[in-house]
Scaffold this active site. Structure first.
Site, PDB file in Angstrom:
ATOM      1  N   HIS A  97      -5.466  -1.427  -5.060  1.00 25.23           N
ATOM      2  CA  HIS A  97      -5.818   0.028  -4.978  1.00 25.23           C
ATOM      3  C   HIS A  97      -7.272   0.384  -4.842  1.00 25.23           C
ATOM      4  O   HIS A  97      -7.812   1.086  -4.095  1.00 25.23           O
ATOM      5  CB  HIS A  97      -4.969   0.914  -6.067  1.00 25.23           C
ATOM      6  CG  HIS A  97      -3.690   0.781  -6.147  1.00 25.23           C
ATOM      7  ND1 HIS A  97      -3.066   0.200  -7.075  1.00 25.23           N
ATOM      8  CD2 HIS A  97      -2.807   1.119  -5.331  1.00 25.23           C
ATOM      9  CE1 HIS A  97      -1.754   0.207  -6.928  1.00 25.23           C
ATOM     10  NE2 HIS A  97      -1.283   0.725  -5.900  1.00 25.23           N
ATOM     11  N   VAL A 132      -5.942  -7.939  -1.942  1.00 22.29           N
ATOM     12  CA  VAL A 132      -6.524  -8.628  -3.114  1.00 22.29           C
ATOM     13  C   VAL A 132      -5.673  -9.227  -3.963  1.00 22.29           C
ATOM     14  O   VAL A 132      -4.587  -9.020  -4.019  1.00 22.29           O
ATOM     15  CB  VAL A 132      -7.198  -7.289  -4.124  1.00 22.29           C
ATOM     16  CG1 VAL A 132      -7.790  -7.800  -5.299  1.00 22.29           C
ATOM     17  CG2 VAL A 132      -8.035  -6.373  -3.152  1.00 22.29           C
ATOM     18  N   LEU A 158      -2.293   1.711 -11.258  1.00 25.84           N
ATOM     19  CA  LEU A 158      -3.376   1.247 -10.156  1.00 25.84           C
ATOM     20  C   LEU A 158      -4.189  -0.122 -10.688  1.00 25.84           C
ATOM     21  O   LEU A 158      -4.236  -0.486 -11.773  1.00 25.84           O
ATOM     22  CB  LEU A 158      -4.542   2.369 -10.188  1.00 25.84           C
ATOM     23  CG  LEU A 158      -3.806   3.758  -9.884  1.00 25.84           C
ATOM     24  CD1 LEU A 158      -5.238   4.775  -9.576  1.00 25.84           C
ATOM     25  CD2 LEU A 158      -3.096   3.432  -8.303  1.00 25.84           C
ATOM     26  N   HIS A 159      -4.339  -1.036  -9.583  1.00 23.33           N
ATOM     27  CA  HIS A 159      -4.971  -2.295 -10.037  1.00 23.33           C
ATOM     28  C   HIS A 159      -6.231  -2.424  -8.980  1.00 23.33           C
ATOM     29  O   HIS A 159      -6.224  -1.495  -8.139  1.00 23.33           O
ATOM     30  CB  HIS A 159      -3.957  -3.428  -9.948  1.00 23.33           C
ATOM     31  CG  HIS A 159      -3.059  -3.194  -8.744  1.00 23.33           C
ATOM     32  ND1 HIS A 159      -3.655  -3.604  -7.555  1.00 23.33           N
ATOM     33  CD2 HIS A 159      -1.805  -3.002  -8.319  1.00 23.33           C
ATOM     34  CE1 HIS A 159      -2.640  -3.470  -6.728  1.00 23.33           C
ATOM     35  NE2 HIS A 159      -1.393  -3.038  -7.173  1.00 23.33           N
ATOM     36  N   GLN A 204      11.976   6.953  -1.281  1.00 20.19           N
ATOM     37  CA  GLN A 204      11.975   5.803  -0.745  1.00 20.19           C
ATOM     38  C   GLN A 204      12.544   4.597  -1.641  1.00 20.19           C
ATOM     39  O   GLN A 204      12.103   3.222  -1.192  1.00 20.19           O
ATOM     40  CB  GLN A 204      10.307   5.475  -0.559  1.00 20.19           C
ATOM     41  CG  GLN A 204       9.532   5.201  -1.678  1.00 20.19           C
ATOM     42  CD  GLN A 204       7.911   5.333  -1.263  1.00 20.19           C
ATOM     43  OE1 GLN A 204       7.555   6.112  -0.730  1.00 20.19           O
ATOM     44  NE2 GLN A 204       7.526   4.088  -1.632  1.00 20.19           N
ATOM     45  N   MET A 248       1.299   4.795  -5.633  1.00 24.27           N
ATOM     46  CA  MET A 248       2.341   5.194  -6.494  1.00 24.27           C
ATOM     47  C   MET A 248       1.893   4.973  -8.004  1.00 24.27           C
ATOM     48  O   MET A 248       2.568   4.982  -8.783  1.00 24.27           O
ATOM     49  CB  MET A 248       3.578   4.427  -6.054  1.00 24.27           C
ATOM     50  CG  MET A 248       4.218   4.625  -4.741  1.00 24.27           C
ATOM     51  SD  MET A 248       5.930   4.618  -4.596  1.00 24.27           S
ATOM     52  CE  MET A 248       6.065   2.636  -4.835  1.00 24.27           C
ATOM     53  N   GLY A 249       0.573   4.729  -8.196  1.00 21.81           N
ATOM     54  CA  GLY A 249       0.068   4.578  -9.436  1.00 21.81           C
ATOM     55  C   GLY A 249       0.134   3.093 -10.143  1.00 21.81           C
ATOM     56  O   GLY A 249       0.292   2.219  -9.402  1.00 21.81           O
TER      57      GLY A 249
HETATM   58  P1  AMP Z   1       1.475   1.424  -3.919  1.00 23.20           P
HETATM   59  O1  AMP Z   1       1.028   2.064  -5.133  1.00 23.20           O
HETATM   60  O2  AMP Z   1       2.125  -0.035  -4.361  1.00 23.20           O
HETATM   61  O3  AMP Z   1       2.589   2.087  -3.136  1.00 23.20           O
HETATM   62  O4  AMP Z   1       0.577   0.883  -3.130  1.00 23.20           O
HETATM   63  C1  AMP Z   1      -0.488   1.913  -2.582  1.00 23.20           C
HETATM   64  C2  AMP Z   1      -1.570   1.251  -1.626  1.00 23.20           C
HETATM   65  O5  AMP Z   1      -2.082   0.190  -2.231  1.00 23.20           O
HETATM   66  C3  AMP Z   1      -0.760   0.781  -0.493  1.00 23.20           C
HETATM   67  O6  AMP Z   1      -1.353   0.924   1.045  1.00 23.20           O
HETATM   68  C4  AMP Z   1      -0.694  -0.690  -0.732  1.00 23.20           C
HETATM   69  O7  AMP Z   1      -0.553  -1.366   0.609  1.00 23.20           O
HETATM   70  C5  AMP Z   1      -1.962  -0.989  -1.102  1.00 23.20           C
HETATM   71  N1  AMP Z   1      -2.001  -2.287  -2.213  1.00 23.20           N
HETATM   72  C6  AMP Z   1      -1.094  -2.532  -3.012  1.00 23.20           C
HETATM   73  N2  AMP Z   1      -1.304  -3.636  -3.558  1.00 23.20           N
HETATM   74  C7  AMP Z   1      -2.252  -4.326  -2.905  1.00 23.20           C
HETATM   75  C8  AMP Z   1      -3.323  -5.297  -2.829  1.00 23.20           C
HETATM   76  N3  AMP Z   1      -3.052  -6.383  -3.867  1.00 23.20           N
HETATM   77  N4  AMP Z   1      -4.283  -5.574  -2.044  1.00 23.20           N
HETATM   78  C9  AMP Z   1      -4.607  -4.641  -1.267  1.00 23.20           C
HETATM   79  N5  AMP Z   1      -3.804  -3.335  -1.014  1.00 23.20           N
HETATM   80  C10 AMP Z   1      -2.943  -3.135  -1.943  1.00 23.20           C
END
Ligand code: AMP
Length: 281
Positions: A38, A177, A34-35, A62, A31-32
């Site tokens: 991701h 992470v 990004l860190h 969602q 969902m952007g």
């Molecule tokens: P989101 O953009 O928050 O929907 O996350 C996208 C994907 O990144 C999802 O599969 C999350 O589980 C994964 N993700 C988010 N934060 C972390 C993290 N700290 N470590 C590993 N994967 C992550």
């Protein structure tokens, strides 16, 4: 050069072309904002696939809370550069109108797996997640899709959906992470005040306390939960939504962590909802 694609037709074509050339296609749905979390997913996809697609879509269906949707960080230009730097081949960034040109008649539901934990506090959330992932899988047609263990319930549910519906891809889970103080990276962390940010590290400390108690032989779930609760409850800025020990396949609460078990938590810091989880030995 990264290809930015904002239409379903364009994404299908790019992906089909890749497959025609015999490429293995990996999808990283996001969902952007990004860190490094991701980035770990993208790096894993990069290592295992030769065409990497990252999707960037803040999926309205969602979000059960409109203010959470409105507050969700949107940083497209930084995300595009992030993906380029990470050697993503295609960034699929459709608008909500492109993904939902008309209200959907179809919905993917996993009522049992979606019932508890985050599903209890966020009605409709996992139906939105499962449905949009099904759409993304249909559009990108990846061989592999990468999900973080950080969103453990989501990972379990998507794996099960792919299995139940015989979708032709494999789901890969990637470890969480963390910041140096243990806080799981999340796009929502940016919304924490400095005081909330400091307090939030107690979530990881709590889960680790349960993990080490389990490693030294404690199996009683209530005792392990109490060990995890202590450092979190000591922070007045934190409020526990749930803290449970579950079977990692069914997500059902378990009384004894003598087999496979996972401790899972959702904790509020101000108006920011944070989630985390860890395996117990
Ligand atoms: P989101 O953009 O928050 O929907 O996350 C996208 C994907 O990144 C999802 O599969 C999350 O589980 C994964 N993700 C988010 N934060 C972390 C993290 N700290 N470590 C590993 N994967 C992550």
């Amino acid at each position: 050069m990264i290809g930015v694609v904002d239409t379903v037709v364009g994404m299908r074509q790019a992906s089909a072309l890749g497959r025609l050339r015999g490429r293995i296609v990996g999808l990283v749905p996001t969902m952007g904002a990004l860190h490094a979390g991701h980035r770990a997913l993208i790096d894993r996809a990069r290592a295992e696939c030769n065409t990497v697609v990252a999707s960037l879509f803040v999926n309205p269906t969602q979000f059960n809370d409109p203010s959470d949707l409105a507050a969700y960080p949107r940083t497209f230009e930084a995300d595009r550069r992030f993906c380029e730097e990470a050697e993503v081949d295609y960034l699929f960034a459709p608008t909500a109108e492109e993904m939902y040109p008309h209200p959907l008649e179809t919905e993917v539901r996993l009522p049992r797996l979606a019932k508890g934990l985050c599903g209890a506090g966020r009605p409709g959330h996992f139906e939105g997640v499962a449905t949009v992932c099904t759409k993304l899988f249909g559009i990108v047609q990846p061989d592999y899709a990468y999900f973080g263990e950080k969103d453990f319930q989501q990972l379990v549910l998507i794996r099960r959906m792919v299995d139940d519906l015989n979708l032709p891809l494999e789901i890969v889970g990637v470890g969480t992470v963390r910041e140096p103080d243990g806080l799981a990276l999340s796009s929502r962390n940016a919304r924490l005040t400095p005081e909330e940010r400091r307090a939030a590290a107690a979530i990881c400390r709590g889960l680790k306390a349960a993990q080490s108690a389990a490693a030294s032989g404690e199996a009683d779930a209530a005792t392990l939960i109490a060990a995890a609760r202590e450092p979190i409850a000591a922070e007045p800025l934190l409020r526990i939504e749930y803290l449970e020990i579950v079977d990692p396949r069914t997500l059902d609460p378990i009384a004894s962590a003598d087999g496979e078990a996972r401790i899972v938590a959702a904790v509020w810091a101000g108006d920011v909802r944070l989630i985390d989880n860890m395996p117990l030995a």
